[in-house]
Design a protein around this motif. Structure first.
Motif, short mmCIF file in Angstrom:
data_model
loop_
_atom_site.label_atom_id
_atom_site.label_comp_id
_atom_site.label_asym_id
_atom_site.label_seq_id
_atom_site.Cartn_x
_atom_site.Cartn_y
_atom_site.Cartn_z
N ARG A 71 7.27 7.20 -12.24
CA ARG A 71 8.32 7.36 -13.21
C ARG A 71 8.78 9.08 -12.60
N ARG A 72 7.78 9.76 -12.62
CA ARG A 72 8.16 10.98 -12.31
C ARG A 72 8.78 11.15 -10.92
N PHE A 73 8.60 10.36 -10.30
CA PHE A 73 9.04 10.69 -8.65
C PHE A 73 10.29 9.62 -8.40
N GLY A 74 10.70 9.16 -9.51
CA GLY A 74 12.02 8.36 -9.38
C GLY A 74 12.05 6.75 -9.39
N ILE A 75 11.02 6.29 -9.77
CA ILE A 75 10.94 4.73 -9.67
C ILE A 75 11.44 4.30 -11.07
N THR A 76 12.61 3.34 -10.79
CA THR A 76 13.19 2.89 -12.24
C THR A 76 12.90 1.72 -12.56
N THR A 77 12.40 0.90 -11.43
CA THR A 77 12.18 -0.71 -11.92
C THR A 77 10.73 -0.55 -12.74
N PRO A 78 10.61 -1.77 -13.55
CA PRO A 78 9.29 -2.10 -14.37
C PRO A 78 8.09 -1.81 -13.62
N ILE A 79 7.11 -1.33 -14.18
CA ILE A 79 5.91 -0.91 -13.59
C ILE A 79 4.99 -1.57 -14.28
N SER A 80 3.77 -2.25 -13.99
CA SER A 80 2.54 -2.85 -14.34
C SER A 80 1.59 -1.84 -14.58
N THR A 81 0.92 -1.89 -15.63
CA THR A 81 -0.37 -1.25 -15.62
C THR A 81 -1.57 -1.97 -15.50
N TYR A 82 -1.43 -3.30 -15.00
CA TYR A 82 -2.91 -4.12 -14.65
C TYR A 82 -3.45 -3.29 -13.57
N PRO A 83 -4.78 -3.55 -13.30
CA PRO A 83 -5.50 -2.79 -12.25
C PRO A 83 -5.00 -2.91 -10.81
N SER A 84 -4.50 -4.29 -10.66
CA SER A 84 -3.81 -4.61 -9.18
C SER A 84 -2.55 -3.76 -8.96
N SER B 235 1.01 -1.19 0.17
CA SER B 235 0.00 -0.09 -0.04
C SER B 235 0.77 1.23 0.04
N ALA B 236 1.91 1.15 0.35
CA ALA B 236 3.14 2.33 0.04
C ALA B 236 3.06 2.95 -1.12
N TRP B 237 2.68 2.15 -2.18
CA TRP B 237 2.37 2.51 -3.56
C TRP B 237 1.14 3.48 -3.94
N LYS B 238 0.13 3.62 -2.81
CA LYS B 238 -0.85 4.27 -3.02
C LYS B 238 -0.29 5.61 -2.96
N LEU B 239 0.84 5.89 -2.70
CA LEU B 239 1.12 7.54 -2.82
C LEU B 239 1.14 8.00 -4.09
N PHE B 240 1.54 7.19 -5.12
CA PHE B 240 1.39 7.66 -6.71
C PHE B 240 -0.10 7.56 -6.94
N GLY C 110 0.39 -1.98 -5.17
CA GLY C 110 1.72 -1.94 -5.12
C GLY C 110 2.35 -3.52 -5.64
N THR C 111 1.79 -3.87 -6.74
CA THR C 111 2.17 -5.29 -7.06
C THR C 111 3.64 -5.18 -7.94
N SER C 112 3.96 -3.78 -8.36
CA SER C 112 5.23 -3.85 -9.10
C SER C 112 6.36 -3.47 -8.04
N GLU C 113 7.29 -4.42 -8.25
CA GLU C 113 8.75 -4.45 -7.46
C GLU C 113 9.26 -3.04 -7.48
N THR C 114 9.90 -2.62 -6.42
CA THR C 114 10.69 -1.46 -6.40
C THR C 114 11.82 -1.65 -5.40
N ARG C 115 12.75 -0.56 -5.32
CA ARG C 115 13.90 -0.72 -4.28
C ARG C 115 13.52 0.35 -3.23
N VAL D 105 -1.01 6.59 -13.38
CA VAL D 105 -0.38 6.29 -12.04
C VAL D 105 1.21 5.92 -12.26
N ALA D 106 1.46 4.84 -13.42
CA ALA D 106 2.66 4.59 -13.46
C ALA D 106 3.64 5.60 -14.11
#
Length: 720
Positions: free
Chosen positions: A449-462, A376-381, A466-471, A444-445
């Motif tokens: 990206r705008r806020f510096g996420i560099t790992t691949p980002i899914s655009t599926y509803p889920s 849920s930390a991904w909900k920031l975006f 926060g199902t896309s992995e990040t650092r 959202v993706a």
């Protein structure tokens, strides 16, 4: 009859005489070849000796003098300093005081000779007896030819050659060893060896090793300590007393036994008593090495040229905060799990970095290398995109069962009509799904990206959950950019690089900061983040002053996150197992939030309390009443669909007067110029979710925005 017998007798005599002659001839040929072999072999051996002697003589004459060999060093010395100048670690070779032969304890000389070269005082640089014994052992069954290097050969290899195991290198090593023996005395050779041999951990020479492992100079070495140091030469990493005490002591006992057999010590001295040997702890080698391992490779890009001169590297790390971060992780991480933390100052300077619970056990940096689902930390975006599209913290949303493309987010209960602030504070999955669907998952993706996420980002509803992995470092950076009012922040760890004489090779320059989102969006998301800590899922992160942050928990409690900021310091915490197995009771609002609070209480203790700017000043186009949104000629407006494409009224449908903004705001109008009041247009629902345009954002933020907006994938499998 008598005549025939005489003829047979004469015939036998002739045959015997012939055979005797042939035997003599054969013997004569064998002796001839033997004599020839001896002569030629002796001649070749003499030529070989002459050639070898010439090579040794030439090497001895061209060899540097003793003072030059004393001053030569191998590799580059790097001193790493904290932000206050404190030395935190020395990397590369470390040389202690040069000890003369008279200053070196006899026990140290005896220990090295006993274990490495027992015939050191009798050979001429190469040990023929040892060589023949090694060849015999190899020829009688052992396929591996045993090592035969003498101390002098090892010195020649360390000073003049590399460690390649080739016949050519071994021959040159032997020649140089004999040249050393021809030019210097045994005592000089042993002095050079003991001051230059590598003992592990960057320590070259017995004085450096003694200070590293026992915290005193080599002149004070006891017999057991000398045996421990002598035992390191065979395998410095395996027998290091700071890494494996038992292995070091076992090897030292072998050295002491050899010394006893050679009459150098008594039977009572032939064992190590740990009660009398005080081994120095690693200290700064743990925890902070995660940071240095991340920062120092950047020197290859920062320095203008390759150099082997000693350098000093000033970093951003705060030793007090680093200790507090390490303690906070260790005190709160669940049993069997790992933890990571990154803490940034308001300008992006890394104040603390923890990549795991124990660097010695595993140097894998989970703060910068590991990619995990943020939950849920991904909900920031998601909420940043929603606020940018026109929502406010007070906007009404509905927490109710929601299905998008066959995917239904899980929820334990439904709260019905609530405001955005409460939905974020209590991390309502259904609301996040609705907002993501409305503004567009690609939007959202793009925000991430705008806020510096560099790992691949899914655009599926889920993806909204926060199902896309990040650092950890990337997520911490994103929260730091919110703390900075929506402006970009670039994490950095090196402030300055200089030579030991003070010549500056590199000086950090602050990166240009860009406005990522309008001020009102940054203020709105800060309002939501503060509420999440005050009354929502992040209550365990409270520290007695304003804190804004967000929890994150993944399925089956595999990952727990807390990221937040206070008084200009932003900190991200992750906990979980390396094998991604569930951790009982792990949630973002428990152990990670507690570790955040424990660290932040120390980190901000000397900083003034800062209240957050959560006063949302909306732009004029959002302050107008709904029924005035489309006053004026529709040609003066355009819309942005979820893919970032322009949708102009005159081309969007057959009836241009039918295009207007629906009540649920699924499209966002952006005026090309200030429109004149005109008749209102009838409302027709728009089939696609809309967001604010890049044109508007560039005007509102005063800078260019990232253009990489991934296209949402429709009819994708949920839950990816």
């Amino acid at each position: 009859m008598a005549i025939r017998r005489g003829e047979r007798s004469r015939k036998r005599k002739r045959q015997e005489t012939s055979r005797r002659a042939e035997r003599e001839k054969t013997q004569s040929g064998w002796r001839l070849w033997l004599r020839r072999g001896i002569v030629w072999g002796g001649a070749l051996a003499l030529l070989g000796v002459i050639a070898l002697g010439s090579a040794v003589l030439f090497a001895a004459r061209s060899m540097p003098n003793y003072s030059s060999l004393m001053s030569s060093q191998n590799g580059q010395n790097v001193v790493v300093r904290a932000r206050d100048g404190t030395e935190i670690v020395v990397l590369g070779p470390s040389y202690g005081k040069w000890l003369t032969s008279e200053e070196i304890p006899q026990s140290m000389k005896d220990a090295m000779v006993a274990v490495e070269d027992r015939r050191f005082y009798s050979h001429f640089g190469v040990d023929p007896i040892g060589l023949m014994r090694a060849v015999y052992v190899w020829g009688t069954g052992d396929r591996r030819l045993g090592a035969t290097s003498t101390l002098t050969q090892q010195l020649a290899r360390n000073v003049f050659l590399n460690s390649n195991r080739t016949i050519d290198r071994k021959f040159r090593e032997a020649v140089l060893a004999m040249a050393l023996e021809a030019k210097f005395s045994k005592e000089q050779i042993l002095e050079l060896y003991l001051n230059k041999v590598y003992f592990g951990g960057g320590a070259y020479g017995i004085d450096s090793a003694s200070r590293k492992f026992f915290s005193h100079p080599a002149t004070e070495l006891s017999v057991p300590e000398a045996a421990i140091i002598a035992g390191l030469v065979k395998a410095p990493s395996r027998y290091s007393p700071t890494a494996d005490v038992d292995a070091a002591v076992g090897r030292a006992n072998v050295v002491l036994q050899l010394m006893r057999e050679q009459g150098m010590i008594s039977h009572s001295e032939a064992s190590v008593d740990l009660d009398t040997v005080k081994i120095k702890g690693e200290g700064g080698q743990n925890s902070v090495r995660y940071f240095t391992d991340w920062a120092l490779p950047q020197l290859d890009l920062l320095l203008p040229y390759d150099s082997y001169e000693p350098i000093e590297v000033w970093t951003t790390i705060d030793l007090g905060m680093q200790r507090a971060a390490t303690a906070a992780i260790k005190a709160n991480v669940p049993s069997g799990a790992q933890g990571a933390m990154v803490s940034l100052d308001r300008d992006g300077a890394i104040l603390a970095m923890v990549g795991g619970t124990d660097y010695v056990a595993t140097n894998y940096n989970r703060a910068t290398e590991s990619v995990r689902q943020p939950g849920s930390a991904w909900k920031l975006f998601v909420y940043l995109a929603a606020l940018e599209a026109g929502y406010t913290p007070d906007s009404t949303v509905h927490d109710e069962e929601t299905t998008i493309n066959g995917w239904t987010p899980r929820s334990s209960n439904y709260a019905g009509a609530i405001d955005v602030r409460a939905a974020f504070a209590y991390s309502k999955n259904t609301v996040a799904a609705q907002l993501g669907n409305e503004v567009g998952f690609g939007t959202v993706a793009s925000m991430a990206r705008r806020f510096g996420i560099t790992t691949p980002i899914s655009t599926y509803p889920s993806m909204v959950l926060g199902t896309s992995e990040t650092r950890v470092i990337d997520m911490t950076r994103a929260f730091a950019e919110v703390s900075a009012g929506g402006r970009s922040v670039e994490p950095y760890g090196i402030v300055k690089v200089a030579t030991t004489d003070g010549r500056v090779l590199y000086q950090h320059a602050q990166a240009r900061s860009n406005q990522l989102v309008p001020d009102y969006v940054a203020a709105g998301i800060t309002d939501l983040l503060q509420t999440a800590v005050n009354t929502g899922t992040g209550r365990a992160a409270q520290i007695g002053r304003p804190v804004a942050g967000k929890t994150g928990t993944t399925n089956s409690n595999k990952d727990g996150w807390f990221l937040g900021f206070s008084s200009g310091i932003t900190t991200g915490v992750w906990m979980g197992r390396d094998d991604a197995k569930p951790v009982s009771g792990l949630q973002g609002g428990t152990a990670p939030a507690r570790a955040f609070a424990a660290y932040m209480r120390y980190a901000v203790r000397d900083r003034p309390v800062e209240e957050f700017d959560t006063d949302v000043q909306l732009p004029e186009w959002q302050l107008e009443p709904d029924d005035e949104y489309l006053y004026g000629d529709p040609q003066d407006y355009y819309f942005i669909d979820e893919n970032g494409n322009l949708v102009e009224p005159s081309r969007a449908g057959d009836d241009r007067d039918a295009l207007t903004l629906p009540d649920d705001r699924t499209a966002t109008p952006v005026p090309r110029q200030q429109p004149a009041p005109a008749r209102p247009q009838p409302a027709v629902p728009s089939p696609t979710p809309q967001a604010a345009s890049d044109d508007f954002l560039e005007r509102a933020t005063g800078g260019d925005l990232p253009q990489d907006r991934p296209t949402p994938r429709r009819n994708a499998t949920p839950g990816q």
